[in-house]
Scaffold this motif. Structure first.
Motif, PDB file in Angstrom:
ATOM      1  N   MET A   1       5.998  -3.003  -1.106  1.00  0.00           N
ATOM      2  CA  MET A   1       5.708  -3.905  -0.201  1.00  0.00           C
ATOM      3  C   MET A   1       4.254  -3.641   0.328  1.00  0.00           C
ATOM      4  N   LYS A   2       3.750  -4.798   0.836  1.00  0.00           N
ATOM      5  CA  LYS A   2       2.355  -5.054   1.431  1.00  0.00           C
ATOM      6  C   LYS A   2       2.343  -4.554   2.708  1.00  0.00           C
ATOM      7  N   ILE A   3       1.729  -3.576   3.314  1.00  0.00           N
ATOM      8  CA  ILE A   3       1.955  -3.243   4.855  1.00  0.00           C
ATOM      9  C   ILE A   3       0.422  -3.090   5.214  1.00  0.00           C
ATOM     10  N   MET A   4       0.292  -3.766   6.326  1.00  0.00           N
ATOM     11  CA  MET A   4      -1.120  -3.590   6.888  1.00  0.00           C
ATOM     12  C   MET A   4      -1.007  -2.564   8.372  1.00  0.00           C
ATOM     13  N   ILE A   5      -1.975  -1.683   8.240  1.00  0.00           N
ATOM     14  CA  ILE A   5      -1.865  -0.493   9.250  1.00  0.00           C
ATOM     15  C   ILE A   5      -2.899  -0.813  10.306  1.00  0.00           C
ATOM     16  N   LEU A   6      -2.881  -1.212  11.461  1.00  0.00           N
ATOM     17  CA  LEU A   6      -4.077  -1.389  12.505  1.00  0.00           C
ATOM     18  C   LEU A   6      -3.994   0.012  13.148  1.00  0.00           C
ATOM     19  N   GLY A   7      -5.284   0.556  12.996  1.00  0.00           N
ATOM     20  CA  GLY A   7      -5.592   1.950  13.721  1.00  0.00           C
ATOM     21  C   GLY A   7      -5.325   2.981  12.798  1.00  0.00           C
ATOM     22  N   ILE A   8      -5.755   2.613  11.414  1.00  0.00           N
ATOM     23  CA  ILE A   8      -5.326   3.497  10.317  1.00  0.00           C
ATOM     24  C   ILE A   8      -6.071   5.045  10.297  1.00  0.00           C
ATOM     25  N   ASP A   9      -7.377   4.970  11.127  1.00  0.00           N
ATOM     26  CA  ASP A   9      -7.985   6.171  11.372  1.00  0.00           C
ATOM     27  C   ASP A   9      -7.326   7.207  12.344  1.00  0.00           C
ATOM     28  N   GLY A  10      -6.509   6.664  12.868  1.00  0.00           N
ATOM     29  CA  GLY A  10      -5.750   7.560  13.888  1.00  0.00           C
ATOM     30  C   GLY A  10      -4.932   8.563  13.461  1.00  0.00           C
ATOM     31  N   TYR A  11      -4.298   9.393  14.293  1.00  0.00           N
ATOM     32  CA  TYR A  11      -3.495  10.547  13.896  1.00  0.00           C
ATOM     33  C   TYR A  11      -2.368  10.507  13.075  1.00  0.00           C
ATOM     34  N   ILE A  12      -1.451   9.208  13.605  1.00  0.00           N
ATOM     35  CA  ILE A  12      -0.350   8.878  12.883  1.00  0.00           C
ATOM     36  C   ILE A  12      -0.715   7.793  11.759  1.00  0.00           C
ATOM     37  N   GLY A  13      -1.656   6.866  12.182  1.00  0.00           N
ATOM     38  CA  GLY A  13      -2.182   5.959  11.169  1.00  0.00           C
ATOM     39  C   GLY A  13      -2.597   6.636   9.735  1.00  0.00           C
ATOM     40  N   TRP A  14      -3.249   7.341   9.641  1.00  0.00           N
ATOM     41  CA  TRP A  14      -3.464   7.906   8.372  1.00  0.00           C
ATOM     42  C   TRP A  14      -2.521   8.487   7.757  1.00  0.00           C
ATOM     43  N   ALA A  15      -1.929   9.363   8.592  1.00  0.00           N
ATOM     44  CA  ALA A  15      -0.609  10.085   7.760  1.00  0.00           C
ATOM     45  C   ALA A  15       0.392   9.196   7.244  1.00  0.00           C
ATOM     46  N   LEU A  16       0.629   8.046   8.122  1.00  0.00           N
ATOM     47  CA  LEU A  16       1.630   6.715   7.567  1.00  0.00           C
ATOM     48  C   LEU A  16       1.115   6.517   6.288  1.00  0.00           C
ATOM     49  N   GLY A  17      -0.403   5.898   6.340  1.00  0.00           N
ATOM     50  CA  GLY A  17      -0.843   5.569   5.136  1.00  0.00           C
ATOM     51  C   GLY A  17      -0.856   6.187   3.862  1.00  0.00           C
ATOM     52  N   LEU A  18      -0.795   7.547   4.030  1.00  0.00           N
ATOM     53  CA  LEU A  18      -0.733   8.304   2.969  1.00  0.00           C
ATOM     54  C   LEU A  18       0.962   8.293   2.466  1.00  0.00           C
ATOM     55  N   ARG A  19       1.746   8.365   3.387  1.00  0.00           N
ATOM     56  CA  ARG A  19       3.290   8.364   3.168  1.00  0.00           C
ATOM     57  C   ARG A  19       3.523   6.999   2.185  1.00  0.00           C
ATOM     58  N   LEU A  20       2.937   5.737   2.797  1.00  0.00           N
ATOM     59  CA  LEU A  20       3.327   4.964   2.046  1.00  0.00           C
ATOM     60  C   LEU A  20       2.781   4.441   0.868  1.00  0.00           C
ATOM     61  N   ILE A  21       1.519   4.940   0.527  1.00  0.00           N
ATOM     62  CA  ILE A  21       1.017   4.876  -0.800  1.00  0.00           C
ATOM     63  C   ILE A  21       1.750   5.709  -1.859  1.00  0.00           C
ATOM     64  N   ALA A  22       1.953   6.845  -1.246  1.00  0.00           N
ATOM     65  CA  ALA A  22       2.840   7.844  -2.284  1.00  0.00           C
ATOM     66  C   ALA A  22       4.009   7.549  -2.430  1.00  0.00           C
ATOM     67  N   ASN A  23       4.475   6.444  -1.714  1.00  0.00           N
ATOM     68  CA  ASN A  23       5.943   5.924  -2.006  1.00  0.00           C
ATOM     69  C   ASN A  23       5.721   4.633  -3.001  1.00  0.00           C
ATOM     70  N   GLY A  24       4.571   4.148  -3.193  1.00  0.00           N
ATOM     71  CA  GLY A  24       4.338   3.172  -4.121  1.00  0.00           C
ATOM     72  C   GLY A  24       3.869   1.780  -3.327  1.00  0.00           C
ATOM     73  N   HIS A  25       3.851   1.710  -2.112  1.00  0.00           N
ATOM     74  CA  HIS A  25       3.464   0.686  -1.242  1.00  0.00           C
ATOM     75  C   HIS A  25       1.910   0.420  -1.321  1.00  0.00           C
ATOM     76  N   ASP A  26       1.569  -0.919  -1.040  1.00  0.00           N
ATOM     77  CA  ASP A  26       0.268  -1.532  -1.057  1.00  0.00           C
ATOM     78  C   ASP A  26       0.155  -1.311   0.441  1.00  0.00           C
ATOM     79  N   VAL A  27      -1.545  -0.632   0.923  1.00  0.00           N
ATOM     80  CA  VAL A  27      -1.686  -0.543   1.991  1.00  0.00           C
ATOM     81  C   VAL A  27      -2.902  -0.969   2.527  1.00  0.00           C
ATOM     82  N   ILE A  28      -3.187  -1.917   3.498  1.00  0.00           N
ATOM     83  CA  ILE A  28      -4.338  -2.190   3.861  1.00  0.00           C
ATOM     84  C   ILE A  28      -4.728  -1.848   5.313  1.00  0.00           C
ATOM     85  N   GLY A  29      -5.613  -0.880   5.359  1.00  0.00           N
ATOM     86  CA  GLY A  29      -6.126  -0.254   6.452  1.00  0.00           C
ATOM     87  C   GLY A  29      -7.188  -1.064   7.407  1.00  0.00           C
ATOM     88  N   VAL A  30      -7.096  -0.931   8.740  1.00  0.00           N
ATOM     89  CA  VAL A  30      -7.970  -1.746   9.553  1.00  0.00           C
ATOM     90  C   VAL A  30      -8.255  -0.758  10.863  1.00  0.00           C
TER      91      VAL A  30
END
Length: 386
Positions: A1-30
């Motif tokens: 899936m292609k997932i955009m995370i708004l607020g990716i520098d935050g506490y949960i945002g960054w951790a979620l970004g890692l979880r998603l790419i570790a599971n094969g998803h494409d992540v766009i962070g803002v």
């Protein structure tokens, strides 16, 4: 899936970004790095050294083999966020790009207005951008259990409830009673998304999440992948704050009577719950409410848990309640429903609270010298009635 995370520098945002790419998803962070600036404004910093976004993205690619596409922009700029959504047409947008501190919103009129302006305008911009340029996108909005306050009814996992007023029955939105300007901004977000769902059919998951604690997820395997950990009286959540107090040899400081009851979950459980909600969206055009938590404690119970684990690590900890700076019930009924996450396999905490607190204290022990200079920011300086 292609997932955009708004607020990716935050506490949960960054951790979620890692979880998603570790599971094969494409992540766009803002992100526009506002939280870094606002935490410095109150004289604090992340308890764990926070690498630059560039450093973390490079390390994430090295470890997981996928690169997060990052954009430094403010979602209050409609032209820029709509152009980005139009370009990527993500399967899901996760919105963490909000001022997230109740005390910060209560500092003064300027901070209250910023909170409302930032959070509500950002949400409406994202809603219009989805409607105009990516109508099939699933919006995942991070709300808070604090939208409800502490009602005497069981908090339902739905947007509407049947009620009777003066003998007449009708379907109304579930009553909310936020405890700060921040919480009211999240209530307004909920209403705006409900309205967009009604008139445009936008697919949305509205997450009512409890306070989150923890320093790590299974993807945070080294210092270059650290997420932030706030602990001060403005930005820190209660368990993380207690843990820093213990490390510094300070008393653990529940507010008031300590009977305030809340629904909690670890950072690990937060990102795993979010991942499963993203991978299992509601039906197209549906508005879904999720009460996201795994445990319920009073703040005094949490203090006792942290004290017990600290002492197992050779840290002498005492509990010293202080005057409550907030206007809130200190003893109350609290029983939120929890139906959606169990159906997705989130049945109980992935690790017990004592295990997670042990891990937090173990991480923080390595940074005691870093934390020493922030002793003065642990006590609450913002009072609701001042």
């Amino acid at each position: 899936m292609k997932i955009m995370i708004l607020g990716i520098d935050g506490y949960i945002g960054w951790a979620l970004g890692l979880r998603l790419i570790a599971n094969g998803h494409d992540v766009i962070g803002v992100d526009n790095f506002y939280t870094r600036k606002a935490v410095r404004e109150v004289g604090s910093d992340s308890a764990l050294p926070l690498p630059s976004m560039e450093t973390r993205i490079k390390e994430a690619k090295k470890v997981f083999g996928k690169e997060i596409q990052f954009y430094n922009l403010d979602i209050k700029n409609f032209a820029k966020i709509s152009e980005l959504i139009k370009r990527y047409k993500p399967d899901a947008i996760v919105d963490f790009a909000e001022q997230r501190s109740a005390p910060y919103s209560m500092v003064d009129a300027e901070h209250a207005i910023y909170t409302m302006h930032n959070n509500i305008e950002g949400t409406i911009n994202v809603l219009y951008a989805i409607k105009q340029f990516s109508p099939d996108t699933h919006l995942v909005k991070m709300g808070t259990m604090g939208e409800y306050g502490t009602p005497k009814f069981d908090i339902p996992e739905s947007a509407f409830v049947n009620t009777s007023i003066n003998g007449k029955e009708d379907l109304i939105t579930v009553p909310k009673w936020g405890g700060s300007w921040y919480h009211w901004s999240k209530v307004h977000d909920t209403n705006d998304i409900l309205f967009a769902n009604k008139i445009w059919g936008i697919t949305a998951t509205d997450i009512m999440q409890g306070p989150v604690y923890g320093t790590r997820t299974k993807e945070i395997v080294n210092k270059k992948l650290f997420t932030r950990l706030d602990f001060d009286g403005v930005w820190g959540t209660v368990i993380n704050r207690y843990c820093v107090e213990a490390i510094l040899g300070m008393p653990l400081t529940p507010y008031g009577k300590g009977g305030q009851t809340r629904a909690f979950l670890s950072l690990e459980d937060s990102v795993e719950s979010l991942k499963r909600l993203i991978e299992n969206p509601p039906n197209k055009g549906e508005y879904r409410v999720v009460n996201q938590f795994t445990e319920i404690y009073t703040v005094m119970e949490l203090a006792n848990e942290v004290k017990a684990i600290a002492e197992k690590l050779g840290i002498n900890a005492e509990i010293k309640p202080i005057e409550n700076p907030r206007v809130e019930a200190e003893q109350h009924y609290y029983n939120p429903e929890r139906n959606v996450l169990p159906k997705l396999g989130i049945l109980k905490p992935s690790r017990t609270l004592p295990d997670e607190v042990y891990a937090i204290l173990s991480d923080l022990k390595n940074y005691r010298k870093r934390l020493e200079k922030y002793r003065d920011v642990l006590m609450p300086k913002v009072k609701w009635r001042d």
